[in-house]
Structures are given as C-alpha cells and as structure tokens.
Design an enzyme around this catalytic site. Structure first.
Site, mmCIF file in Angstrom:
data_model
loop_
_atom_site.group_PDB
_atom_site.id
_atom_site.type_symbol
_atom_site.label_atom_id
_atom_site.label_comp_id
_atom_site.label_asym_id
_atom_site.label_seq_id
_atom_site.Cartn_x
_atom_site.Cartn_y
_atom_site.Cartn_z
ATOM 1 N N GLU A 1 8.774 -3.404 4.438
ATOM 2 C CA GLU A 1 7.883 -2.412 5.056
ATOM 3 C C GLU A 1 8.421 -1.855 6.357
ATOM 4 O O GLU A 1 8.638 -2.583 7.329
ATOM 5 C CB GLU A 1 6.495 -3.027 5.296
ATOM 6 C CG GLU A 1 5.498 -2.031 5.853
ATOM 7 C CD GLU A 1 4.057 -2.497 5.762
ATOM 8 O OE1 GLU A 1 3.161 -1.737 6.181
ATOM 9 O OE2 GLU A 1 3.816 -3.619 5.271
ATOM 10 N N LYS B 1 0.132 -1.132 0.959
ATOM 11 C CA LYS B 1 -1.089 -1.801 0.510
ATOM 12 C C LYS B 1 -1.147 -1.674 -1.007
ATOM 13 O O LYS B 1 -1.051 -0.571 -1.544
ATOM 14 C CB LYS B 1 -2.347 -1.177 1.134
ATOM 15 C CG LYS B 1 -2.686 -1.726 2.497
ATOM 16 C CD LYS B 1 -3.046 -3.182 2.408
ATOM 17 C CE LYS B 1 -3.095 -3.836 3.758
ATOM 18 N NZ LYS B 1 -3.123 -5.301 3.625
#
Length: 450
Positions: A247, A263
């Site tokens: 990420e 997510k």
C-alpha cells in the site's frame, strides 16, 4: 557530487545485485532498503538503498518538524530531476505519532513501547535502482565530495552476495487477540457503529514470537515469498523493521499529492479458476466496496486540508489489484498542494492513513485505543523518503514485522463496517498474515524438532 554516478544494472541478476549491495552497506550503520519487490511479480519500480546518515532523529517530540529540520539548507545533487531521490530523509513514522491529533494520551496506558515512535535520518547519498528504465546510480545531496561517492561505488562493485546468516524462531507464535478475545471486540465495534459513533473502525491483532539471529535473513525470505511494491528493510541499533507492504500511503511529486488506500481483501487461490472466482467475488462485493468508498471520502477530506481548493479528485475507485498472496480493492485520490504547503505538511495532514483507522478518523482511533490491548508501533504508520527536492514517497506499513531484543512482532487488521461479521473479519486477518506465518514457520525451531 554534481551528477549521479552510474552503476551496472543486470536484469537477470537484479535481486542478487541489490541484496549484495545492501550487505556491503550494512557495516556502515543505519542501513535502509526501500524495496520494490520482484518487479515482474509486484509491479514496483524503484529500489532505494542508503546507510551512514549525516544526522538522525529518534522519537523526536514533533517528528514531521524534525524531518523538515534535517532537510533544511540541503539541495539535491541531481539537478535534472531524473532520479526520484538524491539523498534525503529516510525512515519511519510509527502509528503512535498520530495519538495527539486523535485526542489520545501521548503514551498508551500500561503498554511498554517495543520501538521508538519514529526514527528518521538524513542520508547524504542514495543508491537508486530503476527497474522500469533498467538503470542504477548513486545519487547524492549537493556538495557531497566526488571521492566519497567513488569510494562507495568501489564498495558496491566489489560486493558479493553474502552467505545467509542464521535466523531462528525459538518459540510459538502467540497473539494479543486470539479468536475468543477478538470476536467480542469486533462486536463492540459493531455496537459503536449502530450507536452512530463511527462508520468504520479498523481492529488489528498483534502476534509475537521469540527469535534469535539476523533479521535480514528473515526479510530475504519474505521478499521471495511475498514480494511487494512498497516493501522496506530498516536496520537500526535498537531493532529492525521488515515490511512487505503493497500500500502506497502518500506520494508527492511536482507538488501533486497522491494516495492509494486499500480496502477489500480476498486470499489468492492455487488454481487459476478458483483464483479468478475469488477476484470476481471481491469486485462484486457491496460490503467491500462500501468499506473502500468510506475511506476514499476520508482521505479526500485529509488532502483537502493541504491542497488547492477544487483540485482533489478520485482518479480510480475500487480497482482490483492482485499481489502474491491476496487480491485487494485499491482506489486513487490526488490533488495539487496549495501555496505554502509541502510534502511533510501533506503527510502530517493525512497521518495516520484512513485505510487503517476508519471513519471518522478521530473517533475511530479512540475506539481502536480502547479495544486493542497493544501498541501498533511502526505498523500502520509510514515508511519512506522525503528528498531535498521536495519529492516524497511513503507506504503504509501493513504486512510488517518488527524484530528487537530477541522477539519478533507482526500485525494484521481489517475495517469493520455495519454489515461485517466478526468471524469473517477474524478470518480476513489470517488471510493477510498467511505469508508471514508461513515464513516464520520456516524458521521455527519447533517445526524442525517436529
């Protein structure tokens, strides 16, 4: 050094080369390796290596201001801007740095720190490997002596891939939140959501095991099993940080700020048909999409605090990205920094990342502090660099392991929303740390004895 000094780039041996280079740099102290993983599998572009910093700041009272002070008066030696970094500040800002902004006590009650809240340093030179352009070079701050850079180049060219030193996990892995402890806390998050306290909160688990030996050996195995585009290995006198993060938290380039929150997760499957089905299920999941969109709204607001009015835009929403062990939904939000704002202002405004807190951020962090019996340490903070030229690239250190004082710790969590099921959320945490568990098991003396 006025211009970057080229290094050989061999596609066939790129992993061996950069690992050998890092082995050669480790004796210089405070060695850091920002790792793009295996570019063919992880999609990363740059590796950045450095050591022997000019100045350091460990657990400063105001870490973002401390980073700015370290850079004060420095300029990049690469005037063309062809390389992402030419010396600069590299290190980590741990999750605990954000406690004050969330209205939390500076120190989590009754939990002793495992690592300093932040560790950053000013590096005069950086070794940069660009896998996309298939090139490598030593870059530096302006004014670094040519002789120093040439001596460094000689050191790297003489490097050979060192034999792996031993590393052992000498006891069982335990967690602060096993299933019986995690489930009631997840239900408490759902109660808070029903009461209107928050829309989403990220509940994490901490794992521990005793260990001995060289954590660089553990990282190299993690690199092979779970290559990640935003990985890192940071080696300090007080411990080591091993991150296999997929990420990107925040990138600033030419005053454009970009964040890519993750997510939504599904575990990769062994056969192609099942793997494709898992990816399709994730893309079709209304729950995972809603979870992602909530965080997108949060990070838009965070960026809006430091960007020009009207410049913040969502340029990618809930796009599927597949990594070595999991599929994720990833969104992209970007904006143009306002006058008088720089990369460190943006980092402070967005810290910690919304994808690992929940929304609204302040209340979610208060709920996290109530329900998690551990500190998050480096996990869920930020790791990366800020260059003297104003460029920045930071990850969110998920899939991250810490090694210090004869113990390793790693973490996993997930966002809980109104339609979450505690059992499913627990299972998602297990999916996220499957690769770390497997590698830790490979080094376990208990496994060998069995």
């Amino acid at each position: 050094m006025a211009t970057p000094l080229p290094l050989p780039y061999d596609v066939a041996t790129r992993c061996a080369d950069r690992h050998a280079w890092f082995d050669a740099l480790r004796p210089l102290g405070w060695a850091v390796f920002l790792d793009s993983g295996d570019p063919a599998r992880s999609g990363g572009r740059y590796d950045i290596l450095a050591a022997a910093p000019r100045a350091i700041a460990v657990a400063p009272t105001e870490p973002f201001a401390a980073a700015r002070r370290l850079l004060e008066g420095e300029a990049a030696g690469d005037a063309t801007g062809a390389w992402p970094v030419s010396g600069g500040v590299i290190g980590y800002f741990g999750y605990e740095v954000g406690r004050g902004a969330a209205g939390l006590p500076a120190v989590k009650a009754q939990v002793a720190p495992f690592m300093p809240d932040a560790a950053i340093a000013l590096y005069a030179w950086t070794v940069v490997v660009d896998h996309q352009a298939r090139r490598a070079a030593i870059t530096s701050l302006a004014g670094v002596a040519d002789d120093e850079v040439k001596a460094l180049r000689d050191r790297l060219l003489a490097a050979a891939d060192a034999p792996a030193r031993s590393f052992c996990v000498t006891g069982p892995v335990t967690s602060t939140l096993e299933r019986e402890a995690y489930l009631p806390r997840a239900r408490q998050v759902l109660d808070y959501i029903e009461a209107g306290d928050c829309y989403q909160a990220n509940l994490t688990r901490e794992f521990r095991a005793p260990c001995s030996g060289d954590p660089w050996t553990l990282f190299r195995r993690l690199h092979d099993v779970n290559p990640a585009p935003m990985g890192a290995y940071l080696e300090y006198p007080f411990g080591a940080v091993l991150s296999s993060s997929p990420e990107r938290f925040l990138e600033v380039e030419q005053r454009r700020a970009l964040t890519r929150p993750i997510k939504g997760t599904r575990r990769r499957q062994a056969d192609a048909q099942s793997d494709a089905a898992a990816a399709a299920e994730l893309l079709a999941s209304e729950k995972d999409r809603a979870e992602n969109v909530m965080i997108v709204d949060l990070v838009r607001n965070d960026l809006g605090r430091v960007c020009e009015t009207g410049s913040v835009r969502v340029t990618g929403l809930c796009e599927l990205e597949s990594f070595a062990t999991v599929h994720h939904l990833v969104s992209t939000v970007q904006g143009q920094l306002a006058a008088g704002r720089d990369a460190l202002h943006a980092l402070e405004a967005c810290f910690p990342g919304g994808s690992i807190t929940g929304a609204p951020k302040r209340r979610a962090m208060q709920i996290i502090d109530e329900l998690e019996p551990h500190r998050r340490e480096v996990y869920c903070g930020a790791i990366g660099y800020v260059s003297a030229g104003g460029r920045m690239d930071m990850n969110i250190p998920i899939r991250t392991t810490l090694v210090a004082r004869g113990e390793l710790r790693f973490y996993a969590g997930g966002g809980i929303v109104a339609d979450s099921t505690p059992d499913n959320e627990f299972d998602e945490t297990e999916a996220k740390i499957a690769a770390i568990r497997r590698v830790v098991g490979d080094f376990s003396t208990l496994s060998a004895a069995a």
